[in-house]
Structures are given as structure tokens and as C-alpha cells.
Write an enzyme that holds these catalytic residues in place. Sequence first.
Site, PDB file in Angstrom:
ATOM      1  N   ARG A  15      -7.368 -11.558   6.992  1.00  0.00           N
ATOM      2  CA  ARG A  15      -7.233 -13.014   6.864  1.00  0.00           C
ATOM      3  C   ARG A  15      -6.191 -13.570   7.838  1.00  0.00           C
ATOM      4  O   ARG A  15      -5.939 -14.775   7.855  1.00  0.00           O
ATOM      5  CB  ARG A  15      -6.862 -13.382   5.427  1.00  0.00           C
ATOM      6  CG  ARG A  15      -8.022 -13.181   4.478  1.00  0.00           C
ATOM      7  CD  ARG A  15      -7.743 -13.724   3.090  1.00  0.00           C
ATOM      8  NE  ARG A  15      -8.980 -13.810   2.329  1.00  0.00           N
ATOM      9  CZ  ARG A  15      -9.531 -12.794   1.658  1.00  0.00           C
ATOM     10  NH1 ARG A  15      -8.957 -11.624   1.663  1.00  0.00           N
ATOM     11  NH2 ARG A  15     -10.666 -12.958   1.002  1.00  0.00           N
ATOM     12  N   LYS A  65      -0.690   1.201  11.379  1.00  0.00           N
ATOM     13  CA  LYS A  65       0.712   0.760  11.309  1.00  0.00           C
ATOM     14  C   LYS A  65       1.710   1.850  11.698  1.00  0.00           C
ATOM     15  O   LYS A  65       2.721   1.567  12.321  1.00  0.00           O
ATOM     16  CB  LYS A  65       1.037   0.256   9.893  1.00  0.00           C
ATOM     17  CG  LYS A  65       0.303  -1.031   9.526  1.00  0.00           C
ATOM     18  CD  LYS A  65       0.741  -1.501   8.147  1.00  0.00           C
ATOM     19  CE  LYS A  65      -0.032  -2.710   7.705  1.00  0.00           C
ATOM     20  NZ  LYS A  65       0.464  -3.224   6.417  1.00  0.00           N
ATOM     21  N   ASN A  86       3.923  -3.829  11.466  1.00  0.00           N
ATOM     22  CA  ASN A  86       2.756  -4.713  11.337  1.00  0.00           C
ATOM     23  C   ASN A  86       2.771  -5.851  12.349  1.00  0.00           C
ATOM     24  O   ASN A  86       1.834  -6.633  12.413  1.00  0.00           O
ATOM     25  CB  ASN A  86       2.644  -5.276   9.903  1.00  0.00           C
ATOM     26  CG  ASN A  86       3.765  -6.242   9.566  1.00  0.00           C
ATOM     27  OD1 ASN A  86       4.710  -6.402  10.327  1.00  0.00           O
ATOM     28  ND2 ASN A  86       3.653  -6.889   8.429  1.00  0.00           N
ATOM     29  N   ASP A 101       6.772  -7.274   6.256  1.00  0.00           N
ATOM     30  CA  ASP A 101       6.452  -7.295   4.815  1.00  0.00           C
ATOM     31  C   ASP A 101       7.705  -7.506   3.970  1.00  0.00           C
ATOM     32  O   ASP A 101       7.667  -8.187   2.947  1.00  0.00           O
ATOM     33  CB  ASP A 101       5.759  -5.998   4.384  1.00  0.00           C
ATOM     34  CG  ASP A 101       4.287  -5.992   4.774  1.00  0.00           C
ATOM     35  OD1 ASP A 101       3.737  -7.073   5.062  1.00  0.00           O
ATOM     36  OD2 ASP A 101       3.695  -4.897   4.800  1.00  0.00           O
ATOM     37  N   GLY A 130       3.222   2.244   1.803  1.00  0.00           N
ATOM     38  CA  GLY A 130       3.962   1.488   2.814  1.00  0.00           C
ATOM     39  C   GLY A 130       4.500   0.178   2.269  1.00  0.00           C
ATOM     40  O   GLY A 130       5.641  -0.210   2.560  1.00  0.00           O
ATOM     41  N   ALA A 131       3.692  -0.514   1.476  1.00  0.00           N
ATOM     42  CA  ALA A 131       4.129  -1.805   0.930  1.00  0.00           C
ATOM     43  C   ALA A 131       5.302  -1.602  -0.019  1.00  0.00           C
ATOM     44  O   ALA A 131       6.268  -2.377  -0.018  1.00  0.00           O
ATOM     45  CB  ALA A 131       2.966  -2.478   0.213  1.00  0.00           C
ATOM     46  N   ASN A 151       5.116   6.090  -9.543  1.00  0.00           N
ATOM     47  CA  ASN A 151       3.900   6.302  -8.752  1.00  0.00           C
ATOM     48  C   ASN A 151       3.038   7.370  -9.390  1.00  0.00           C
ATOM     49  O   ASN A 151       3.541   8.338  -9.950  1.00  0.00           O
ATOM     50  CB  ASN A 151       4.257   6.718  -7.315  1.00  0.00           C
ATOM     51  CG  ASN A 151       3.083   6.555  -6.376  1.00  0.00           C
ATOM     52  OD1 ASN A 151       2.461   5.486  -6.361  1.00  0.00           O
ATOM     53  ND2 ASN A 151       2.759   7.577  -5.616  1.00  0.00           N
ATOM     54  N   ARG A 152       1.715   7.141  -9.297  1.00  0.00           N
ATOM     55  CA  ARG A 152       0.767   8.114  -9.869  1.00  0.00           C
ATOM     56  C   ARG A 152       1.058   9.510  -9.324  1.00  0.00           C
ATOM     57  O   ARG A 152       1.125  10.475 -10.087  1.00  0.00           O
ATOM     58  CB  ARG A 152      -0.658   7.671  -9.501  1.00  0.00           C
ATOM     59  CG  ARG A 152      -1.739   8.630  -9.919  1.00  0.00           C
ATOM     60  CD  ARG A 152      -3.095   8.116  -9.512  1.00  0.00           C
ATOM     61  NE  ARG A 152      -3.210   7.916  -8.061  1.00  0.00           N
ATOM     62  CZ  ARG A 152      -4.284   7.487  -7.460  1.00  0.00           C
ATOM     63  NH1 ARG A 152      -5.356   7.159  -8.165  1.00  0.00           N
ATOM     64  NH2 ARG A 152      -4.316   7.342  -6.144  1.00  0.00           N
TER      65      ARG A 152
HETATM   66  P1  ATR Z   1       0.017   0.564   1.178  1.00  0.00           P
HETATM   67  O1  ATR Z   1       0.503   1.195   2.431  1.00  0.00           O
HETATM   68  O2  ATR Z   1      -0.719  -0.730   1.388  1.00  0.00           O
HETATM   69  O3  ATR Z   1       1.099   0.425   0.147  1.00  0.00           O
HETATM   70  P2  ATR Z   1      -1.149   3.046   0.223  1.00  0.00           P
HETATM   71  O4  ATR Z   1      -0.193   3.823   1.041  1.00  0.00           O
HETATM   72  O5  ATR Z   1      -2.593   3.416   0.276  1.00  0.00           O
HETATM   73  O6  ATR Z   1      -1.133   1.502   0.600  1.00  0.00           O
HETATM   74  O7  ATR Z   1      -0.627   3.034  -1.295  1.00  0.00           O
HETATM   75  C1  ATR Z   1      -1.424   2.663  -2.333  1.00  0.00           C
HETATM   76  C2  ATR Z   1      -0.638   2.813  -3.624  1.00  0.00           C
HETATM   77  O8  ATR Z   1      -1.507   2.503  -4.718  1.00  0.00           O
HETATM   78  C3  ATR Z   1      -0.118   4.214  -3.869  1.00  0.00           C
HETATM   79  O9  ATR Z   1       1.127   4.130  -4.540  1.00  0.00           O
HETATM   80  C4  ATR Z   1      -1.200   4.798  -4.778  1.00  0.00           C
HETATM   81  O10 ATR Z   1      -0.757   5.880  -5.586  1.00  0.00           O
HETATM   82  P3  ATR Z   1      -0.832   7.399  -5.016  1.00  0.00           P
HETATM   83  O11 ATR Z   1       0.355   7.577  -4.126  1.00  0.00           O
HETATM   84  O12 ATR Z   1      -0.771   8.230  -6.256  1.00  0.00           O
HETATM   85  O13 ATR Z   1      -2.149   7.517  -4.296  1.00  0.00           O
HETATM   86  C5  ATR Z   1      -1.513   3.608  -5.628  1.00  0.00           C
HETATM   87  N1  ATR Z   1      -2.807   3.679  -6.301  1.00  0.00           N
HETATM   88  C6  ATR Z   1      -4.025   3.439  -5.767  1.00  0.00           C
HETATM   89  N2  ATR Z   1      -4.991   3.598  -6.698  1.00  0.00           N
HETATM   90  C7  ATR Z   1      -4.357   3.942  -7.856  1.00  0.00           C
HETATM   91  C8  ATR Z   1      -4.781   4.222  -9.198  1.00  0.00           C
HETATM   92  N3  ATR Z   1      -6.076   4.180  -9.529  1.00  0.00           N
HETATM   93  N4  ATR Z   1      -3.850   4.528 -10.125  1.00  0.00           N
HETATM   94  C9  ATR Z   1      -2.529   4.559  -9.806  1.00  0.00           C
HETATM   95  N5  ATR Z   1      -2.063   4.294  -8.556  1.00  0.00           N
HETATM   96  C10 ATR Z   1      -2.960   3.991  -7.599  1.00  0.00           C
END
Ligand code: ATR
Length: 278
Positions: A15, A65, A86, A101, A130-131, A151-152
Amino acid sequence: MKRACVIGWPIEHSRSPLIHGYWLKHYGIAGSYSKEAVRPEDVRSFLGSLQENGFVGCNVTVPHKETAFALADEKDASAVAVSAANTLWIDDGKLCAANTDTYGFMTYLRASVPDWDNADAPVSVLGAGGAARAIVYGFLEAGVEEVRVFNRTRDRAEALARDFGPRVKVYDWDERGLHSRKCAVMVNTTTIGMNGVGSLGIDFHTFDTSCVVCDIVYVPLQTELIVRALGRGLRVVDGLGMLLHQAVPGFEKWFGVRPEVTPGLWDVLLADIEAATC
Ligand code: ATR
């Protein structure tokens, strides 16, 4: 005519052209901002000939990035903290990189809830990508004493904490509700809730009413998390404001005018998001 662009692979979803196109028109600047689909194997050559190809700079989105950061000659503090860039521009022949960001998130949080840090309480960040890194850095820079990361994949949160030091504390993903209840701010940086998919499963009824709930997901604008927080009467900060504000420094670098995030710009983006969600 000054030309800028956003590079990514794929790039169709971006966007950014809506935002920068709006500002170019609004400020009557003879410039352009295009989408450029650049394959991962072509990033180095694309950025190497950015100036030659007539660009004053570009935005960088997924998955470039980190590569952009690595290729840059000069990097701002946020880009270094996140190890990703970015926003790129050419200065005296050098490729300069920023990660805006942090600026986008903190600026919009401060504008939306000026007293967000009055509570002197920890803040909670869901996610460790990253975010999340950009936002953790923003909170640490703002002087927050304790940033809790959930974090998961716990290893990823541990790695983030190692990089940022002892003010960052790692908790289990399953404790995200329990250990965020007394936080000043909770931020979702995961993709959960995007396009209405998934639930963070947070019950806000046990939360302090002073907690500010932020989501960086902005499609839909009112994510499941935001709706639940509003149901509890909490103050909320949506993800679109961060997107709009993170675009400001790049536009200023490229086109020489510091643009404003106005209701007119909001309307353009809101209409686009609405069209995408119905
Ligand atoms: P970005 O750089 O935009 O932050 P990313 O590096 O892909 O994107 O990070 C995505 C985040 O969403 C991660 O913290 C991811 O958790 P994992 O590190 O365990 O992969 C989290 N995420 C995505 N789908 C998820 C889900 N279904 N449940 C829990 N966390 C999820």
C-alpha cells in the site's frame, strides 16, 4: 523528476504507493513512486544500480529487508537494532538505510495515547520477528524498564532478548494473557488476526483498565484483539497509523518535504482496506 519505489517479491499487496502517491499529489511535487517486483537473486544488482536507474531511493518490503540492510553503506540506529532496513536513499553516492518502523510505531502511540508511559509498568510484546524487534527497540529507547516478550517459538524470543539485553524478559507464549494484565501497553506484532484469521485468545477482563492495546495488523482495521480490548473499555491503537507514520521519513528524504499524516490520507487508506475486506 525524482523517482522512488518500493521493492519486494511479491509486491502487488504493497500500500506504499497509495501513501506516497497521495503526498506527491497533495504537495504538488513532480515525482513518482512505483512498485518494483524484484526477485531475491536480483536485489543486489537492483540496489547497486538504484541511482543509475534514476531512483533517489526506495522502500523495501518482504523478503528483502535483511539483504537491503546488509548491502547498505550507512545504517541508522533502528536498522542496526533490527538488522533490517525498510527505507533506502542515496547520499553522496552512498546507499543509506533506515528502519522507520520504530519511528512509525512510537510516533503513533505517542500521538494516540500521550500518557501511555505514565503507569511506569512493564510493556508486553507478542511476537519476535522483525516488527517486534523494531518495537522493542522503541520501548527501550523510550526508557521502559521491562519489556516482556512472548513468542510461539521461544528460542526466537530468547535470541531477541540476548540482542537487546536484560531489560527484555522472555515469557512462555501460553502466559501472554497472565503476564500482560498489569502492563502499560500490550502490542501484537504477530500475523494473528490478519484478514480475520486466528485469535490471540486474550481475555481482557482481568487486565488493568489503564492498559493500552496495540495491534500492528491493519486488515481489518478493527482486529479481533482491538474489538476485545474495546469491549473491556481499554484504549486501543490500530496498525494503520504505524504504516502511515513509518512512511514519513522516507518521503522527506526523497522529495524534500516532511509530509503530514492527515485525515485525507487516512480516508484513502481506509477506503482501500474496506474494499479489501468486503
Ligand atoms: P515480521 O518480520 O513482519 O515481524 P515474521 O518475522 O514473519 O514477521 O514474524 C511473524 C511473527 O508472528 C512471529 O513472531 C511468529 O511466531 P514464530 O516466531 O513462532 O513463527 C508469529 N506468528 C505467526 N503465526 C503465528 C501463530 N499462528 N501463532 C503464534 N504466533 C504466530
